[in-house]
Design a protein around this motif. Sequence first.
Motif, mmCIF file in Angstrom:
data_model
loop_
_atom_site.group_PDB
_atom_site.id
_atom_site.type_symbol
_atom_site.label_atom_id
_atom_site.label_comp_id
_atom_site.label_asym_id
_atom_site.label_seq_id
_atom_site.Cartn_x
_atom_site.Cartn_y
_atom_site.Cartn_z
ATOM 1 N N MET A 1 0.833 -1.169 0.000
ATOM 2 C CA MET A 1 0.000 0.000 0.000
ATOM 3 C C MET A 1 0.884 1.240 0.000
ATOM 4 N N LYS A 2 0.476 2.234 -0.768
ATOM 5 C CA LYS A 2 1.218 3.490 -0.821
ATOM 6 C C LYS A 2 0.346 4.615 -0.280
ATOM 7 N N TYR A 3 1.022 5.705 0.058
ATOM 8 C CA TYR A 3 0.362 6.853 0.668
ATOM 9 C C TYR A 3 0.746 8.127 -0.067
ATOM 10 N N LEU A 4 -0.145 9.093 -0.013
ATOM 11 C CA LEU A 4 0.157 10.436 -0.468
ATOM 12 C C LEU A 4 0.533 11.236 0.767
ATOM 13 N N TYR A 5 1.774 11.691 0.822
ATOM 14 C CA TYR A 5 2.285 12.495 1.931
ATOM 15 C C TYR A 5 2.221 13.966 1.533
ATOM 16 N N LEU A 6 1.753 14.811 2.447
ATOM 17 C CA LEU A 6 1.787 16.257 2.260
ATOM 18 C C LEU A 6 2.798 16.807 3.262
ATOM 19 N N SER A 23 4.149 17.284 -2.208
ATOM 20 C CA SER A 23 3.303 16.086 -2.237
ATOM 21 C C SER A 23 4.109 14.924 -2.788
ATOM 22 N N VAL A 24 4.138 13.831 -2.027
ATOM 23 C CA VAL A 24 4.976 12.676 -2.382
ATOM 24 C C VAL A 24 4.150 11.401 -2.265
ATOM 25 N N ILE A 25 4.303 10.513 -3.228
ATOM 26 C CA ILE A 25 3.730 9.169 -3.126
ATOM 27 C C ILE A 25 4.853 8.248 -2.687
ATOM 28 N N ALA A 26 4.609 7.530 -1.576
ATOM 29 C CA ALA A 26 5.631 6.621 -1.044
ATOM 30 C C ALA A 26 4.965 5.516 -0.236
ATOM 31 N N GLU A 27 5.716 4.434 -0.036
ATOM 32 C CA GLU A 27 5.236 3.285 0.731
ATOM 33 C C GLU A 27 5.285 3.512 2.232
ATOM 34 N N ASN A 28 6.288 4.268 2.678
ATOM 35 C CA ASN A 28 6.462 4.489 4.120
ATOM 36 C C ASN A 28 7.287 5.752 4.338
ATOM 37 N N ASP A 29 7.478 6.106 5.618
ATOM 38 C CA ASP A 29 8.209 7.330 5.956
ATOM 39 C C ASP A 29 9.624 7.324 5.383
ATOM 40 N N GLN A 30 10.308 6.206 5.478
ATOM 41 C CA GLN A 30 11.688 6.137 5.007
ATOM 42 C C GLN A 30 11.781 6.355 3.502
ATOM 43 N N GLU A 31 10.886 5.729 2.743
ATOM 44 C CA GLU A 31 10.913 5.925 1.286
ATOM 45 C C GLU A 31 10.596 7.376 0.943
ATOM 46 N N LEU A 50 15.761 17.503 9.337
ATOM 47 C CA LEU A 50 14.513 18.257 9.251
ATOM 48 C C LEU A 50 13.549 17.619 8.242
ATOM 49 N N ILE A 51 14.107 17.025 7.190
ATOM 50 C CA ILE A 51 13.256 16.355 6.203
ATOM 51 C C ILE A 51 12.510 15.206 6.879
ATOM 52 N N MET A 52 13.221 14.341 7.597
ATOM 53 C CA MET A 52 12.578 13.195 8.245
ATOM 54 C C MET A 52 11.571 13.656 9.290
ATOM 55 N N SER A 53 11.913 14.659 10.046
ATOM 56 C CA SER A 53 11.000 15.187 11.055
ATOM 57 C C SER A 53 9.693 15.655 10.424
ATOM 58 N N ASN A 54 9.789 16.351 9.304
ATOM 59 C CA ASN A 54 8.586 16.832 8.628
ATOM 60 C C ASN A 54 7.811 15.708 7.954
ATOM 61 N N VAL A 55 8.503 14.676 7.489
ATOM 62 C CA VAL A 55 7.812 13.507 6.922
ATOM 63 C C VAL A 55 6.971 12.831 8.001
ATOM 64 N N VAL A 56 7.552 12.629 9.177
ATOM 65 C CA VAL A 56 6.852 11.957 10.271
ATOM 66 C C VAL A 56 5.626 12.757 10.706
ATOM 67 N N LYS A 57 5.716 14.084 10.695
ATOM 68 C CA LYS A 57 4.609 14.947 11.114
ATOM 69 C C LYS A 57 3.582 15.197 10.012
ATOM 70 N N SER A 58 3.855 14.788 8.787
ATOM 71 C CA SER A 58 3.009 15.149 7.648
ATOM 72 C C SER A 58 1.663 14.430 7.653
ATOM 73 N N LEU A 59 0.713 15.063 6.970
ATOM 74 C CA LEU A 59 -0.555 14.392 6.694
ATOM 75 C C LEU A 59 -0.287 13.322 5.652
ATOM 76 N N ARG A 60 -0.976 12.188 5.764
ATOM 77 C CA ARG A 60 -0.831 11.143 4.741
ATOM 78 C C ARG A 60 -2.177 10.484 4.496
ATOM 79 N N PHE A 61 -2.373 10.108 3.256
ATOM 80 C CA PHE A 61 -3.632 9.522 2.828
ATOM 81 C C PHE A 61 -3.352 8.232 2.074
#
Length: 77
Positions: A1-6, A23-31, A50-61
């Motif tokens: 399953m993949k997610y749309l990260y904002l 906006s990024v389509i990825a399988e998980n936070d690391q990708e 800072l990139i990883m921190s913002n990925v973890v805090k991002s909205l995802r669908f």
Amino acid sequence: MKYLYLVDFWVPFPSSEYGGTISVIAENDQECHDILRDSNISYDSDYDNLIMSNVVKSLRFALVDEEVSRIVDSFTT
């Protein structure tokens, strides 16, 4: 399953005064992190944490259809 990260843009003032969203389509936070790190959006490796921190805090669908992992859109100022 993949997610749309904002993901909020991670470059702090004064380099980027207003910020933005990527906006990024990825399988998980690391990708998602790896896609953003390897993109040409930010060249400074000092922002890596800072990139990883913002990925973890991002909205995802969750996405219903299978999509290729990638940056879909970016708006940064």
